[in-house]
Design a protein around this motif. Structure first.
Motif, PDB file in Angstrom:
ATOM      1  N   SER A 374       0.818  -1.212   0.000  1.00 13.21           N
ATOM      2  CA  SER A 374       0.000   0.000   0.000  1.00 13.21           C
ATOM      3  C   SER A 374       0.850   1.260   0.000  1.00 13.21           C
ATOM      4  CB  SER A 374      -0.939  -0.002   1.218  1.00 13.21           C
ATOM      5  OG  SER A 374      -0.183  -0.074   2.406  1.00 13.21           O
ATOM      6  N   GLY A 375       2.173   1.139   0.151  1.00 15.36           N
ATOM      7  CA  GLY A 375       3.052   2.296   0.067  1.00 15.36           C
ATOM      8  C   GLY A 375       3.628   2.666   1.406  1.00 15.36           C
ATOM      9  N   SER A 460     -14.478   1.133   2.523  1.00 12.34           N
ATOM     10  CA  SER A 460     -14.422   1.679   1.178  1.00 12.34           C
ATOM     11  C   SER A 460     -14.292   0.537   0.185  1.00 12.34           C
ATOM     12  CB  SER A 460     -13.230   2.639   1.041  1.00 12.34           C
ATOM     13  OG  SER A 460     -13.090   3.080  -0.294  1.00 12.34           O
ATOM     14  N   ASP A 461     -14.823   0.745  -1.029  1.00  9.47           N
ATOM     15  CA  ASP A 461     -14.715  -0.283  -2.062  1.00  9.47           C
ATOM     16  C   ASP A 461     -14.412   0.328  -3.423  1.00  9.47           C
ATOM     17  OD1 ASP A 461     -17.075   0.959  -2.644  1.00  9.47           O
ATOM     18  OD2 ASP A 461     -18.358  -0.777  -2.265  1.00  9.47           O
ATOM     19  N   ASP A 462     -13.738   1.493  -3.431  1.00  8.40           N
ATOM     20  CA  ASP A 462     -13.426   2.160  -4.696  1.00  8.40           C
ATOM     21  C   ASP A 462     -11.939   2.411  -4.878  1.00  8.40           C
ATOM     22  OD1 ASP A 462     -13.167   3.954  -2.680  1.00  8.40           O
ATOM     23  OD2 ASP A 462     -14.382   5.535  -3.594  1.00  8.40           O
ATOM     24  N   ASN A 463     -11.095   1.760  -4.050  1.00  6.47           N
ATOM     25  CA  ASN A 463      -9.657   2.002  -4.110  1.00  6.47           C
ATOM     26  C   ASN A 463      -8.921   0.683  -3.900  1.00  6.47           C
ATOM     27  OD1 ASN A 463      -7.052   2.943  -3.955  1.00  6.47           O
ATOM     28  ND2 ASN A 463      -7.535   4.647  -2.580  1.00  6.47           N
ATOM     29  N   PRO A 464      -7.968   0.339  -4.767  1.00  4.58           N
ATOM     30  CA  PRO A 464      -7.225  -0.920  -4.564  1.00  4.58           C
ATOM     31  C   PRO A 464      -6.455  -0.970  -3.262  1.00  4.58           C
ATOM     32  CG  PRO A 464      -6.897  -0.083  -6.800  1.00  4.58           C
ATOM     33  CD  PRO A 464      -7.591   0.998  -6.036  1.00  4.58           C
ATOM     34  N   ASP A 465      -6.189   0.203  -2.652  1.00  6.52           N
ATOM     35  CA  ASP A 465      -5.488   0.199  -1.365  1.00  6.52           C
ATOM     36  C   ASP A 465      -6.277  -0.543  -0.293  1.00  6.52           C
ATOM     37  OD1 ASP A 465      -3.418   1.577  -2.452  1.00  6.52           O
ATOM     38  OD2 ASP A 465      -4.153   3.558  -1.844  1.00  6.52           O
ATOM     39  N   VAL A 466      -7.591  -0.635  -0.476  1.00  6.73           N
ATOM     40  CA  VAL A 466      -8.400  -1.400   0.478  1.00  6.73           C
ATOM     41  C   VAL A 466      -7.959  -2.858   0.485  1.00  6.73           C
ATOM     42  CG1 VAL A 466     -10.741  -2.135   1.024  1.00  6.73           C
ATOM     43  CG2 VAL A 466     -10.341   0.149   0.156  1.00  6.73           C
ATOM     44  N   VAL A 467      -7.748  -3.419  -0.702  1.00  6.41           N
ATOM     45  CA  VAL A 467      -7.310  -4.813  -0.790  1.00  6.41           C
ATOM     46  C   VAL A 467      -5.917  -4.972  -0.214  1.00  6.41           C
ATOM     47  CG1 VAL A 467      -6.918  -6.744  -2.368  1.00  6.41           C
ATOM     48  CG2 VAL A 467      -8.772  -5.137  -2.814  1.00  6.41           C
ATOM     49  N   TYR A 468      -5.005  -4.025  -0.526  1.00 11.87           N
ATOM     50  CA  TYR A 468      -3.637  -4.122  -0.016  1.00 11.87           C
ATOM     51  C   TYR A 468      -3.610  -4.049   1.503  1.00 11.87           C
ATOM     52  CZ  TYR A 468      -2.794  -2.858  -4.899  1.00 11.87           C
ATOM     53  OH  TYR A 468      -2.795  -2.819  -6.271  1.00 11.87           O
ATOM     54  N   THR A 522      -4.404  -7.736  -7.167  1.00 17.13           N
ATOM     55  CA  THR A 522      -3.340  -8.617  -6.679  1.00 17.13           C
ATOM     56  C   THR A 522      -2.331  -7.796  -5.896  1.00 17.13           C
ATOM     57  OG1 THR A 522      -2.076  -8.292  -8.711  1.00 17.13           O
ATOM     58  CG2 THR A 522      -3.575 -10.180  -8.632  1.00 17.13           C
ATOM     59  N   HIS A 523      -1.560  -8.489  -5.080  1.00 16.59           N
ATOM     60  CA  HIS A 523      -0.509  -7.820  -4.326  1.00 16.59           C
ATOM     61  C   HIS A 523       0.523  -7.259  -5.297  1.00 16.59           C
ATOM     62  CE1 HIS A 523       2.649  -7.141  -1.335  1.00 16.59           C
ATOM     63  NE2 HIS A 523       1.697  -7.225  -0.418  1.00 16.59           N
ATOM     64  N   GLN A 524       1.054  -6.093  -4.991  1.00 19.34           N
ATOM     65  CA  GLN A 524       1.987  -5.453  -5.908  1.00 19.34           C
ATOM     66  C   GLN A 524       3.316  -6.180  -6.001  1.00 19.34           C
ATOM     67  OE1 GLN A 524       2.113  -1.487  -4.320  1.00 19.34           O
ATOM     68  NE2 GLN A 524       0.364  -0.801  -5.539  1.00 19.34           N
ATOM     69  N   GLU A 525       3.707  -6.908  -4.964  1.00 11.60           N
ATOM     70  CA  GLU A 525       4.993  -7.609  -4.975  1.00 11.60           C
ATOM     71  C   GLU A 525       4.802  -9.116  -5.034  1.00 11.60           C
ATOM     72  OE1 GLU A 525       7.069  -6.284  -1.547  1.00 11.60           O
ATOM     73  OE2 GLU A 525       7.224  -4.200  -2.219  1.00 11.60           O
ATOM     74  N   ASN A 526       3.958  -9.657  -4.181  1.00 10.28           N
ATOM     75  CA  ASN A 526       3.702 -11.094  -4.155  1.00 10.28           C
ATOM     76  C   ASN A 526       2.468 -11.383  -5.009  1.00 10.28           C
ATOM     77  OD1 ASN A 526       3.464 -13.792  -3.611  1.00 10.28           O
ATOM     78  ND2 ASN A 526       3.358 -13.583  -1.384  1.00 10.28           N
ATOM     79  N   CYS A 549     -14.023  -7.673   2.281  1.00 11.17           N
ATOM     80  CA  CYS A 549     -12.853  -7.974   1.450  1.00 11.17           C
ATOM     81  C   CYS A 549     -12.378  -9.394   1.762  1.00 11.17           C
ATOM     82  CB  CYS A 549     -11.732  -6.968   1.704  1.00 11.17           C
ATOM     83  SG  CYS A 549     -10.306  -7.196   0.643  1.00 11.17           S
ATOM     84  N   TYR A 550     -12.211 -10.221   0.740  1.00 11.66           N
ATOM     85  CA  TYR A 550     -11.766 -11.604   0.858  1.00 11.66           C
ATOM     86  C   TYR A 550     -10.359 -11.713   0.277  1.00 11.66           C
ATOM     87  CZ  TYR A 550     -16.714 -12.542   1.645  1.00 11.66           C
ATOM     88  OH  TYR A 550     -17.988 -12.542   2.134  1.00 11.66           O
TER      89      TYR A 550
END
Length: 655
Positions: A374-375, A460-468, A522-526, A549-550
């Motif tokens: 997520s940074g 929130s469900d409009d930002n990929p950072d939620v998944v990260y 998907t994860h940015q690294e893994n 989030c799953y």
């Protein structure tokens, strides 16, 4: 013969030294071809004999496996599992034996037959003609010698005739033999290429046919059987006994090294970059854990000496798998990850009050950088970081690490969170008629092997950072609580929904409607980690929509799964647009049809009115013509009506 030297047959009668010299070159070439083809014949004969031996040995192996259940071992009991397993192997090996027998027959027909024919017919013909030509040449030379020795002084006509006849006969025989010999040598130059390529082509075609038969026999059921047996053997459980070796293990960079007692240096045991590690139960031993490589092709089961070593090894390998050791300060980053994990874990109700009391103190500590995808937020303020975190994940959100059984009816809230909507699922994996037909009619059907890591409600469900952020919190919580078990499932992606299916019983564990999946990444690294956000009704707040989030782990297929989900949503979108366009077109057609009916009805009314006006005009015009003496031209219908009127009047007058 373009490009190939040939023996001139027209010069056989002259039998010049140049012709004999060229004949010697062709004879030398024929001898070389004969020697080479004999060696190639022996090599192919070895292949054929080996194939026959392999076919016979495979058939004998199958026969012995079938007779295992008839054996009576003094120390062996009735092992039905072993007997049934060997019976299954016997069937497979028997099929392979049949394939090998077919291959032997094809090798005999396509490889051995042409090279044997060339060796026994063409090469032997060359040798035979060479001997016959040599005899004829010697006879001709002898006849010439006798003719040369005829006496000049004492001429005998009878002797001279006999010698001359002998010279004629021997020369004719030599000429004919030489022409046959030249033709055979010239033909050999043509046949040697065909004789070399034909058996090789037959060998390759036989092998290709054999491999095709093998691929047809190796079906999915057999592959699953072999996979199960391989897993049993690899885990050293079930059919065979296992032996454990005590070794010293240590890590070096992204490698797991092993060193046996007495060795000078250690060796590479496994590459643990992007690997997965989990605690396992193995042969009733304590403190066992399994390390699986990133591609899933290699795994090792190790046993620690104590619970502390067991936990430290799993945490260490997890940190190395995330490649923390490549950063500038791996110790500090690992500590930050552990601290973030402590903050991410949602405690049980007995610890919740203590967590609330410690929240101000936790917020007053200086913020540390996060190493997740997520940074990095190390340069921002604490309040901004806390605000950003609260905007992504709901505070005090419980984390669910396992999949709830779809037939569990005493927890309706949790069932709703998993996309089931409180509906009971058939335990035999069968669904209702409508759902089943929709899934079967779907254009897209892609199946992936996934492992469920956890799920939690997000804000929130409009930002990929939620998944990260959800990935970070779930992985951190698993590491702190030593939760390493993961439920493996088959994820079926269709144009209607996502399904989690039990790989053993084929029971649908969870169903996620595709329109409710609003975010996936998907994860940015893994790249093995991926997740998606499901928008459902109810949840923690029954009056509003909630987002869950799953997070899953796959066998290095996270991007493929996300691409498949994206493709499914695109197909569903196009299908919906096509459906709306079709409905709109049908509505337009209905409106046109209705307008057409109204128009035809109006035309009919106008036609009826016009007909009535004509009838009225026709009935009034004859009276006017009689009174005024004018003639009116009527139509056929009007004239008929007028004729009928006149006839009626005549009848009245006659009466």
């Amino acid at each position: 013969m373009p490009g190939i030297d040939k023996l001139p047959i027209e010069e056989t009668l002259e039998d010049s030294p140049q012709t004999r010299s060229l004949l010697g070159v062709f004879e030398e070439d024929a001898t070389a071809i004969s020697n080479y083809m004999n060696q190639l014949y022996q090599a192919m004969l070895r292949i054929y004999d080996a194939q026959n031996e392999l076919s016979a040995a495979t058939h004998l192996t199958s026969k012995l496996l079938k007779e295992y259940e008839k054996q009576r071992f003094p120390l062996g009991g009735d092992d039905e599992v072993m007997s049934s397993t060997l019976q299954q192997f016997s069937k497979v090996i028997d099929e392979l034996s049949s394939c090998h027998a077919v291959l032997s027959t094809q090798l005999a027909d396509a490889m051995m037959f042409p090279i044997t024919q060339f060796k026994e017919r063409d090469l032997k013909e060359i040798l035979t003609l060479k001997e016959v030509f040599q005899i004829a040449s010697n006879d001709h030379d002898a006849a010439i010698n006798r003719y040369s020795r005829l006496s000049k002084k004492r001429e005998n006509d009878k002797v001279k005739y006999e010698v001359t006849e002998d010279v004629y006969t021997s020369r004719k025989k030599q000429h004919q033999t030489m022409m046959h010999y030249f033709c055979a040598l010239n033909t050999l130059q043509y046949k040697k290429k065909i004789a070399l390529l034909e058996p090789l082509l037959g060998y390759m075609q036989a092998q290709i046919s054999f491999f095709k038969m093998g691929s047809e026999n190796l079906n999915e059921q057999l592959e699953e059987f072999l996979t199960n047996i391989g897993t049993s053997v690899q885990n050293k459980t079930g059919l065979v006994s296992s032996t454990w070796d005590r070794q010293f293990y240590f890590t070096q960079g992204g490698n797991l090294m092993s060193q046996a007692r007495g060795d000078v240096a250690g060796g590479l045991a496994m590459d643990i970059d992007n690997c997965s590690v989990m605690a396992v139960d193995c042969e009733d031993r304590r403190y066992c854990f399994q390390i699986t490589s990133f591609d899933g092709k290699k795994s090792s089961i190790l046993q620690a000496e104590s619970k502390k070593d067991h936990e430290e090894w799993i945490c260490t390998i997890n940190n190395i798998s995330k490649q923390i050791y490549l950063s500038e300060n791996p110790e500090e980053i690992a500590a930050r990850v552990n601290q973030s994990a402590l903050e991410a874990v949602t405690p049980s109700p007995s610890f919740q009050q203590r967590h609330e009391s410690l929240r101000p103190a936790a917020q007053s500590r200086p913020l540390t950088a996060r190493t997740s995808s997520s940074g990095s937020l190390g340069s921002e303020s604490t309040n901004l970081a806390a605000l950003s975190l609260d905007s992504l994940v709901a505070p005090d959100t419980p984390i669910q690490f396992d999949i709830i059984s779809p037939v569990c009816e005493d927890q309706p809230g949790q069932a709703k969170a998993f996309g089931q909507g409180g509906r009971r699922t058939n335990p035999f994996g069968e669904s209702g008629g409508g759902t089943k037909s929709e899934t079967e009619d779907s254009i897209l059907h892609q199946l992936f092997i996934v492992r469920f890591l956890g799920s939690m409600e997000v804000k929130s469900d409009d930002n990929p950072d939620v998944v990260y952020e959800t990935m970070r919190q779930i992985l951190a919580a698993r590491a702190i609580h030593n939760i390493f078990r993961m439920t493996e499932s088959h994820l079926l992606v269709t144009c209607d929904c996502l399904k989690l299916i039990d790989p053993q019983t084929q029971v649908t564990r969870l169903t996620f409607p595709l329109p409710s999946v609003v975010l996936y990444a998907t994860h940015q690294e893994n790249k093995r980690l991926f997740g998606f956000v499901l928008r459902t009704s109810g949840g923690r707040s029954e009056s509003n929509l909630s987002s869950v989030c799953y997070i899953f782990e796959s066998n290095n297929e996270g991007e493929k799964i996300c691409d498949s989900v994206g493709l499914a949503k695109q197909i569903a979108l196009h299908a919906e647009l096509d459906r709306r366009a079709s409905e709109k077109q049908k509505e337009i057609e209905r409106v046109k049809e209705k307008q057409q009916k109204e128009l035809s009805k109006q035309k009919q009314i106008e036609k009826d009115l016009e007909e009535q006006s004509r009838l009225i005009a026709a009935s009034s015009r004859p009276n006017q013509a009689s009174s005024e003496g004018q003639f009116v031209v009527l139509s056929s219908s009007q004239s008929e009506e007028s004729d009928l009127g006149e006839e009626g009047k005549k009848r009245e007058s006659e009466a």
